[in-house]
Structure formats: C-alpha cells, structure tokens
Motif scaffolding. Structure first.
Motif, PDB file in Angstrom:
ATOM      1  N   ARG A 133      -8.835   1.780  -1.862  1.00 42.84           N
ATOM      2  CA  ARG A 133      -8.055   2.973  -2.205  1.00 42.84           C
ATOM      3  C   ARG A 133      -8.722   3.826  -3.283  1.00 42.84           C
ATOM      4  O   ARG A 133      -8.117   4.734  -3.811  1.00 42.84           O
ATOM      5  CB  ARG A 133      -6.656   2.555  -2.624  1.00 42.84           C
TER       6      ARG A 133
ATOM      7  N   SER B  41       1.027   4.112  -2.983  1.00 40.97           N
ATOM      8  CA  SER B  41       0.921   5.561  -2.749  1.00 40.97           C
ATOM      9  C   SER B  41       2.079   6.310  -3.384  1.00 40.97           C
ATOM     10  O   SER B  41       1.890   7.374  -3.993  1.00 40.97           O
ATOM     11  CB  SER B  41       0.896   5.862  -1.242  1.00 40.97           C
TER      12      SER B  41
ATOM     13  N   GLU C 245       1.627   6.279  -7.153  1.00 38.18           N
ATOM     14  CA  GLU C 245       0.533   7.171  -7.556  1.00 38.18           C
ATOM     15  C   GLU C 245       0.983   8.630  -7.618  1.00 38.18           C
ATOM     16  O   GLU C 245       0.487   9.398  -8.433  1.00 38.18           O
ATOM     17  CB  GLU C 245      -0.633   7.067  -6.564  1.00 38.18           C
TER      18      GLU C 245
ATOM     19  N   SER D 191       0.826  -1.202   0.000  1.00 39.68           N
ATOM     20  CA  SER D 191       0.000   0.000   0.000  1.00 39.68           C
ATOM     21  C   SER D 191       0.866   1.260   0.000  1.00 39.68           C
ATOM     22  O   SER D 191       0.580   2.234  -0.706  1.00 39.68           O
ATOM     23  CB  SER D 191      -0.930  -0.014   1.211  1.00 39.68           C
ATOM     24  N   GLN D 192       1.960   1.245   0.765  1.00 39.88           N
ATOM     25  CA  GLN D 192       2.896   2.384   0.759  1.00 39.88           C
ATOM     26  C   GLN D 192       3.540   2.541  -0.620  1.00 39.88           C
ATOM     27  O   GLN D 192       3.707   3.656  -1.115  1.00 39.88           O
ATOM     28  CB  GLN D 192       3.990   2.181   1.808  1.00 39.88           C
TER      29      GLN D 192
END
Length: 154
Positions: free
Chosen positions: A130, A100, A103, A96-97
């Motif tokens: 997300r 991010s 993105e 997930s990090q």
C-alpha cells in the motif's frame, strides 16, 4: 460475501471493540513473546476515554461488529492504530478496506503513520503493498516495533 459497513463507533460499542482488539492482538503478542502490549492490557475505561480524542471506527457485517481501528490527527499527520478484525474474517480484504477508510479520515492530513511489530510479516507486507515505508524502529517493552509512513495527496 456480504457487504461490510465501516462507520464511526460510539461509546456503547467499546466493550465489543475491546474484546475484538484483545483477540486480534494475541497473535502479535505470541510473535514477540510479549503479553504486556497496550492493546492487550488496555481497560474498558481507558478505551472509553479515547473516544474523546480519537476517531474510532467499527466494521459492521450482518449487524455485528467484526473489527475496528483508530485514527488521530497530529498537525498534518494522521496516526493510525489498533486495527483489529475478528480472526474468522481475516484474509478477506476487510483490514485493507479499514486502512483505506482510516487513511482518508482527515482531509487535512498529508501523511499517515502507523506501527507494527517487526515479526508481523503479513502486516508489513500489506503496508508495503500500500506504499508505506519504514522510517524508524525501536523497542517497546519486549517488542521490536517498525514505524511506517505514507505520504498522501501526491
């Protein structure tokens, strides 16, 4: 948990990135009974060539590469791909990090697109959490693939 660092990879990182990628995508291949997916068949030379036209990030923990991901800008759309985290580090929010960071890699991007196998329920759930939405599905090889997008800067 010790801190991780997500930073730009270099060509010298390619062999370990390829090894992690192949390890991580075995589960995707098993879900779809398709072992000819590009992350598994990619050669070192092909990966090295991608450093010329893609942003390739690595995840480092305790001076060891434990994952990677790629992004490429097409117009104002950031295409994310080949996200992989070593299996022993999954479920810790590291992917997930990485997502991010990918993105936000291109300040000019107003949309992000990525894809995953239709059978990859954990991936699809994370993307839905997300804010990603499905915009198409198609078959690539033997694998039914779901394409997702998320608008940025809203």
């Amino acid at each position: 948990m010790n801190k991780i660092n997500i930073c730009k990879a270099n060509v010298q990182d390619a062999p370990i990135i390829l090894e992690i990628q192949k390890q991580a995508y075995i589960s995707e291949a098993e879900l779809n009974n398709d072992f000819n997916i590009p992350p598994l068949t990619q050669t070192l030379e092909e990966l090295i060539a991608e450093f010329d036209n893609k942003l390739i990030l690595k995840i480092v923990k305790d001076d060891q590469i434990i994952g990677s991901g790629q992004a490429q800008l097409h117009g104002s759309t950031c295409h994310i791909g080949r996200m992989a985290v070593k299996s022993e580090f999954k479920g810790q929010g590291i992917g997930s990090q990485l997502l991010s960071t990918l993105e936000s890699s291109f300040i000019e991007a107003d949309r992000v697109e990525l894809f995953t196998g239709k059978q990859s329920k954990a991936n699809l759930a994370m993307y839905a959490r997300r804010g990603y939405e499905v915009f198409k599905q198609e078959k690539l090889g033997q694998t039914q693939v779901v394409f997702l997008y998320k608008n940025l800067n809203q």
